[in-house]
Design an enzyme around this catalytic site. Sequence first.
Site, PDB file in Angstrom:
ATOM      1  N   ASP A   1     -44.491  12.007 -61.709  1.00 52.77           N
ATOM      2  CA  ASP A   1     -44.402  13.389 -61.235  1.00 52.77           C
ATOM      3  C   ASP A   1     -45.774  13.788 -60.692  1.00 52.77           C
ATOM      4  OD1 ASP A   1     -42.005  13.049 -62.600  1.00 52.77           O
ATOM      5  OD2 ASP A   1     -41.968  15.103 -63.352  1.00 52.77           O
TER       6      ASP A   1
ATOM      7  N   LYS B   1     -39.568  18.627 -56.999  1.00 51.59           N
ATOM      8  CA  LYS B   1     -39.557  19.324 -58.290  1.00 51.59           C
ATOM      9  C   LYS B   1     -40.223  20.679 -58.109  1.00 51.59           C
ATOM     10  CE  LYS B   1     -41.764  18.685 -62.846  1.00 51.59           C
ATOM     11  NZ  LYS B   1     -42.436  17.745 -63.755  1.00 51.59           N
TER      12      LYS B   1
ATOM     13  N   LYS C   1     -35.410  18.620 -59.026  1.00 56.66           N
ATOM     14  CA  LYS C   1     -35.685  18.868 -60.439  1.00 56.66           C
ATOM     15  C   LYS C   1     -36.321  20.236 -60.632  1.00 56.66           C
ATOM     16  CE  LYS C   1     -38.594  17.232 -64.263  1.00 56.66           C
ATOM     17  NZ  LYS C   1     -39.542  16.208 -64.731  1.00 56.66           N
TER      18      LYS C   1
END
Lengths: 261, 311
Positions: free
Chosen positions: B148, B211, B247
């Site tokens: 991430d 995300k 996400k």
Amino acid sequence: MRLNVRKTYKLYIGGAFPRSESGRTYEVDGQNAALASRKDARDAVLAARAAFGKWSTATAYNRGQILYRAAEMLEARRSEFPAGEVDDAIDRLIWYAGWADKLAQVTGSANPVAAPYFNISSPEPSGVIAIAAPAGFLGLVNVIAPAIVSGNTCVVVTESAIEAITFAEVLATSDLPGGVVNILTGFAKEVAPWLASHDDVNGLDLTGVTDAELATELERQAADTLKRVIRPSTPKWTDDPGLGRMTAFLETKTVWHPKGV
Amino acid sequence: MVKRRLRLVNNAELTRILHGLPGVDKVGAEARAASLGTRSIKTTAKAWAIDTAIRMVDLTTLEGADTPGKVRALCAKARQPDPSDQTVPSVAAVCVYPSMVPTAAEALKGSGIHLASVATAFPSGQAPLSVKLDDTKAAVSAGADEIDMVISRGAFLAGRYLDVYDEIVEVKRACGDAHLKVILETGELATYDNVRRASWLAMLAGGDFIKTSTGKVTPAATLPVTLIMLEAVRDFLAETGRKVGVKPAGGIRTTKDAIKYLVMVNEVAGEGWLDPDWFRFGASTLLNDLLMQRHKLATGHYSGPDYFTLD
């Protein structure tokens, strides 16, 4: 020439006065009151749980002051309550207010042990208490005050909506933190089973349940999570209540503290 | 338009592409997100939604106070969220800081649960590129199979899109086989138009997932922002044939919220995204609420936080 502003009797949850999430009402003494539902009970338990940390760790002296303040507020609004009950209710609040910082001395103990330790037992509040309140104002005060004086928070179910919500207005102006007392007006038969079976409720006061079969069922549900239970009864509320209602919702913590270190 | 994107050479061209995206109708997006949130999901549909949401959780701990013990406990919970109920599925992934990756890799061995690590100077992203790449490589070599990364919001907001683009490309290369999730930190992007541009930028540069947030900035994930990102991945698939996941992370704490997101995924991106491979929740407290709701559905009475582990 003006129109009267009429009060709508709503629920008392988390220090606010919301309508029932179900939108339902029922009639009490010619007035409309909100009729609490399962989801109102769920919200009330959340509010009571959220309030527990702060209320249970407030000093006993502070809790006593707040109950005393509730008595002051009640005195000021006495005309709004049933004349035959309000004096006793005020006196009973004062009585319980006085117990706040004495309860631990009476129910706690310093225990003699055959080892170099101080051994001390002290009472702690159980947590969230669900209360099926008896009808009438004096009974309501007599079940709420002992539950909260030791640091518990509570969710009260009562059919006597007018007295209960007017009393909620007293509590809301007494520095009582929101969520310590939550009042659901409606029917125990509908709401109480959700509270009795709720895993996050620690005690159950069935004083106001008049249906013996319902009481048995509620007690059975409460047993699943080992809740402390007060069984239904019809005491004379003007009698000396004793310590029973306060000690019913206490846990005893015993600590061993080494001596001389 | 697609072919031209593959020959990106300068910031002006990238700016032209990103600023050529249609603007977001703010009022419309918020109204659409709010209306999708009013759907009533009950009984069997709710049970399905809860299990699906559990399978989509990236169980996350990103605290300075994280210890190997805490990470191992989290991994145990990821494998079996409710030890008293074997029918509860495992979560999708565990998400930790790079220093905790070896511990988590050991604890998750053989479970099939993905191991995500934040990297690239999370959460601010304010470090030289070489440090960010080392951060990424270290996490991957220690066993993380999902990375991430955070984008440089400063560069993005200043209009240096190519810098952000190049950085994502570099990090993607450093990831090797690991999946790359690109954190846009929408709470710092100021406008919905920027969210749409950043989504496209991240997808063009090769991100496998986009995300919303680090969870360290308020507001974190919101329904309208996720709506815009879901539209972006849908449109990106239609235009390029490449599918990208979404996400939302941070601020999703209740089952009710999670179900709102699932409804939105279905209605905006389509059923194809209703899968842990394409949609994840970055969360920690959400999992306990999902478990409590699952318990309520299964037993008919309300559960309480005392009966689930703290994390």
